[in-house]
Design an enzyme around this catalytic site. Structure first.
Site, PDB file in Angstrom:
ATOM      1  CG  ASP A 261      45.810   3.632  36.294  1.00 19.56           C
ATOM      2  OD1 ASP A 261      46.661   4.379  35.761  1.00 19.56           O
ATOM      3  OD2 ASP A 261      45.416   2.560  35.781  1.00 19.56           O
TER       4      ASP A 261
ATOM      5  CB  SER B 221      61.710  12.490  39.604  1.00 18.95           C
ATOM      6  OG  SER B 221      62.236  12.874  38.367  1.00 18.95           O
ATOM      7  CB  THR B 222      58.427  10.315  43.646  1.00 15.93           C
ATOM      8  OG1 THR B 222      57.183   9.834  43.121  1.00 15.93           O
ATOM      9  CG2 THR B 222      58.428  11.832  43.685  1.00 15.93           C
ATOM     10  N   GLY B 223      59.530   7.630  41.622  1.00 12.41           N
ATOM     11  CA  GLY B 223      59.537   6.162  41.559  1.00 12.41           C
ATOM     12  C   GLY B 223      60.963   5.671  41.394  1.00 12.41           C
ATOM     13  CB  VAL B 224      62.509   3.819  38.560  1.00 11.66           C
ATOM     14  CG1 VAL B 224      63.897   3.388  38.115  1.00 11.66           C
ATOM     15  CG2 VAL B 224      61.581   2.617  38.581  1.00 11.66           C
ATOM     16  CE1 TYR B 225      64.551   7.267  35.446  1.00 13.25           C
ATOM     17  CE2 TYR B 225      63.932   9.525  34.974  1.00 13.25           C
ATOM     18  CZ  TYR B 225      64.307   8.280  34.535  1.00 13.25           C
ATOM     19  OH  TYR B 225      64.449   8.048  33.183  1.00 13.25           O
TER      20      TYR B 225
ATOM     21  CG  ASN C 221      62.755   6.194  29.214  1.00  7.67           C
ATOM     22  OD1 ASN C 221      62.787   6.481  28.021  1.00  7.67           O
ATOM     23  ND2 ASN C 221      62.291   5.036  29.645  1.00  7.67           N
TER      24      ASN C 221
ATOM     25  N   GLY D 176      56.867   1.605  35.393  1.00  4.54           N
ATOM     26  CA  GLY D 176      56.092   2.570  36.172  1.00  4.54           C
ATOM     27  C   GLY D 176      54.958   3.197  35.386  1.00  4.54           C
TER      28      GLY D 176
ATOM     29  CG  ASP E  94      57.293   5.756  30.000  1.00  2.00           C
ATOM     30  OD1 ASP E  94      56.436   6.064  29.157  1.00  2.00           O
ATOM     31  OD2 ASP E  94      58.518   5.721  29.757  1.00  2.00           O
TER      32      ASP E  94
END
Ligand code: ADP
Length: 171
Positions: free
Chosen positions: A10, A117-121, A24, A32, A34
């Site tokens: 974490d 960018s490798t999560g929700v994006y 964002n 995530g 953020d």
């Protein structure tokens, strides 16, 4: 001395000069990493980010770290993956290089990145890792004040990818 370190865990727990937030464009928090950073830093972080008027994709802005062990947070906005023909690779490289530039400009020495960018994006993880590693290595060639960069992987998949890619890059 190794300048790049790999860690699974974490990012909010790291005591470094700055952790990077995969934010964002609003800079007002989200899910995530953020959300985790805003929760751990506390309400004052949101108060500061409110005054920043958002952030464009690929750019980076710095705030205090408040309740975090890290002194600062560098907020950057990675691209949303739209298939690969919308300058996603270039924008992701910009997110890393502009974060490094902001850190360097503030005289910071230790910095930790999440897998932007490798999560929700939805950015493909292997491609994202290549871009992250090569951008950091390239930056090290030209600037000297940053002593150490941590790549902090939350998920096992990214951790495995980074292990392999760091080896391939000789880092
Ligand atoms: P993006 O919108 O840029 O894709 P996300 O936050 O959805 O951002 O995901 C980016 C990466 O951050 C993902 O690999 C996710 O697993 C990771 N992540 C989520 N929470 C944390 C955390 N607390 N510390 C480090 N990485 C995290």
């Amino acid at each position: 001395m190794e300048k790049i370190e790999l860690l699974q865990g974490d990012i909010t727990q790291l005591k470094v000069d700055a952790i990077v937030n995969a934010a964002n464009k609003s800079l007002l928090g989200g899910g995530g990493v953020d959300g985790a950073i805003h929760r751990a830093a506390g309400q004052e972080l949101l108060e500061e980010t409110r005054s920043l008027n958002g952030c464009r994709t690929g750019e980076a802005k710095i705030t205090g770290g408040y309740q975090l062990p890290a002194k600062y947070v560098i907020h950057t906005v990675g691209p949303v993956w739209k298939g690969g023909n919308k300058k996603e690779a270039e924008l992701l490289a910009n997110a890393y290089s502009n974060s490094l530039r902001v850190a360097s400009r503030h005289g910071l020495q230790t910095l930790a990145f999440p897998n932007i960018s490798t999560g929700v994006y939805g950015f493909p993880k292997e491609k994202a890792a290549d871009i992250a590693i090569s951008t950091v290595l390239d930056f090290f060639k030209r600037h000297s004040n940053i002593q150490k960069v941590w790549f902090v992987c939350f998920d096992q998949e990214n951790y495995g990818i980074y292990e392999k890619k760091l080896r391939e890059h000789g880092a």
